[in-house]
Design an enzyme around this catalytic site. Structure first.
Site, PDB file in Angstrom:
ATOM      1  N   HIS A 123      -2.521   7.678   6.760  1.00 12.51           N
ATOM      2  CA  HIS A 123      -1.526   8.502   6.056  1.00 12.51           C
ATOM      3  C   HIS A 123      -2.168   9.766   5.498  1.00 12.51           C
ATOM      4  O   HIS A 123      -1.593  10.850   5.582  1.00 12.51           O
ATOM      5  CB  HIS A 123      -0.908   7.726   4.883  1.00 12.51           C
ATOM      6  CG  HIS A 123       0.345   7.002   5.206  1.00 12.51           C
ATOM      7  ND1 HIS A 123       1.472   7.622   5.686  1.00 12.51           N
ATOM      8  CD2 HIS A 123       0.658   5.687   5.096  1.00 12.51           C
ATOM      9  CE1 HIS A 123       2.430   6.728   5.875  1.00 12.51           C
ATOM     10  NE2 HIS A 123       1.956   5.540   5.526  1.00 12.51           N
ATOM     11  N   CYS A 154       6.164   0.357   7.189  1.00  6.79           N
ATOM     12  CA  CYS A 154       5.799   1.452   6.294  1.00  6.79           C
ATOM     13  C   CYS A 154       6.984   1.799   5.404  1.00  6.79           C
ATOM     14  O   CYS A 154       8.131   1.839   5.870  1.00  6.79           O
ATOM     15  CB  CYS A 154       5.388   2.659   7.131  1.00  6.79           C
ATOM     16  SG  CYS A 154       4.883   4.089   6.172  1.00  6.79           S
ATOM     17  N   LEU A 155       6.707   2.052   4.139  1.00  8.35           N
ATOM     18  CA  LEU A 155       7.765   2.434   3.202  1.00  8.35           C
ATOM     19  C   LEU A 155       8.476   3.718   3.636  1.00  8.35           C
ATOM     20  O   LEU A 155       9.641   3.915   3.328  1.00  8.35           O
ATOM     21  CB  LEU A 155       7.193   2.613   1.796  1.00  8.35           C
ATOM     22  CG  LEU A 155       6.603   1.370   1.134  1.00  8.35           C
ATOM     23  CD1 LEU A 155       5.991   1.727  -0.225  1.00  8.35           C
ATOM     24  CD2 LEU A 155       7.641   0.277   0.977  1.00  8.35           C
ATOM     25  N   GLY A 203       0.839  -1.188   0.000  1.00  4.81           N
ATOM     26  CA  GLY A 203       0.000   0.000   0.000  1.00  4.81           C
ATOM     27  C   GLY A 203       0.873   1.237   0.000  1.00  4.81           C
ATOM     28  O   GLY A 203       2.003   1.208   0.500  1.00  4.81           O
ATOM     29  N   GLN A 239       3.075  10.019   0.514  1.00  3.54           N
ATOM     30  CA  GLN A 239       4.373   9.363   0.637  1.00  3.54           C
ATOM     31  C   GLN A 239       5.284   9.650  -0.554  1.00  3.54           C
ATOM     32  O   GLN A 239       6.478   9.347  -0.506  1.00  3.54           O
ATOM     33  CB  GLN A 239       4.202   7.859   0.815  1.00  3.54           C
ATOM     34  CG  GLN A 239       3.594   7.496   2.163  1.00  3.54           C
ATOM     35  CD  GLN A 239       3.449   6.006   2.307  1.00  3.54           C
ATOM     36  OE1 GLN A 239       2.416   5.439   1.949  1.00  3.54           O
ATOM     37  NE2 GLN A 239       4.483   5.358   2.817  1.00  3.54           N
ATOM     38  N   HIS A 266      -4.436   1.778   7.537  1.00  3.67           N
ATOM     39  CA  HIS A 266      -3.070   2.327   7.551  1.00  3.67           C
ATOM     40  C   HIS A 266      -2.946   3.456   6.523  1.00  3.67           C
ATOM     41  O   HIS A 266      -2.428   4.534   6.831  1.00  3.67           O
ATOM     42  CB  HIS A 266      -2.077   1.195   7.256  1.00  3.67           C
ATOM     43  CG  HIS A 266      -0.651   1.609   7.210  1.00  3.67           C
ATOM     44  ND1 HIS A 266       0.254   1.284   8.204  1.00  3.67           N
ATOM     45  CD2 HIS A 266       0.056   2.310   6.283  1.00  3.67           C
ATOM     46  CE1 HIS A 266       1.443   1.770   7.888  1.00  3.67           C
ATOM     47  NE2 HIS A 266       1.355   2.398   6.723  1.00  3.67           N
ATOM     48  N   GLU A 267      -3.442   3.207   5.304  1.00  7.66           N
ATOM     49  CA  GLU A 267      -3.310   4.211   4.236  1.00  7.66           C
ATOM     50  C   GLU A 267      -4.219   5.415   4.481  1.00  7.66           C
ATOM     51  O   GLU A 267      -3.823   6.557   4.230  1.00  7.66           O
ATOM     52  CB  GLU A 267      -3.583   3.588   2.863  1.00  7.66           C
ATOM     53  CG  GLU A 267      -2.617   2.485   2.471  1.00  7.66           C
ATOM     54  CD  GLU A 267      -1.142   2.830   2.592  1.00  7.66           C
ATOM     55  OE1 GLU A 267      -0.775   4.007   2.439  1.00  7.66           O
ATOM     56  OE2 GLU A 267      -0.350   1.907   2.851  1.00  7.66           O
TER      57      GLU A 267
END
Length: 164
Positions: free
Chosen positions: A135, A89-90, A45, A50, A131-132
């Site tokens: 963000h 997380c990225l 995701g 991001q 989660h997204e």
């Protein structure tokens, strides 16, 4: 196109994203770029913030064989149950920890064609959507983290909690 992923402490990751007012070719290109960037970084995701775009857009693909879920202006309508699992997380490389999330959610969003959609998700997909969506509100999983898990302890934690 693969875009550079912002890494904490980049302040843009803590900003609330703006609603998308018009879905157009620029939106479609961003959706495609997000998918390509997510795949290039072995993610499941990614949110537009991001990659430095403060728009309420994210893409999710939990399993390789799954369709890519594209969410524009997503809103979680309600959630039920509770589950605890490890997240990463990225934008926070080598950072992992347990987070409590709803076990099942219903989310409303627009697809790339501008159609208002509603979906109920459970399991890991529900976790990823939450989660997204966090963000897009400027919230990182570390703000909700119950316990930090060192990378070398992830497998051990997963084995111990397999049947939870």
């Amino acid at each position: 196109m693969i875009l550079p992923v912002l890494i904490m402490p980049d302040r843009r990751l803590k900003k609330r994203c703006y609603e998308v007012e018009e879905i157009n070719e620029e939106t479609w290109q961003l959706l495609d770029d997000l998918h390509e960037t997510m795949q290039a970084h072995d993610g499941i995701g990614i949110a537009a913030c991001q990659v430095g775009v403060l728009a309420q857009i994210c893409v999710i693909q939990v399993e390789e064989e799954d369709e890519v879920l594209e969410l524009i202006n997503p809103r979680i309508l309600y959630g039920t149950g509770e589950t605890l699992d490890i997240e990463g997380c990225l934008s926070l490389p080598e950072t992992y920890g347990t987070v409590k999330r709803f076990a099942e959610i219903t989310v409303e969003y627009y697809d790339r064609e501008g159609e208002l959609m509603e979906m109920t998700a459970s399991g890991y997909l529900a976790r990823c959507v939450q989660h997204e969506v966090d963000h897009l509100q400027g919230i990182l999983f570390t703000e909700k983290m119950v316990e930090a898990i060192p990378p070398e302890k992830i497998e051990e934690w997963m084995e111990e909690h397999f049947n939870d």
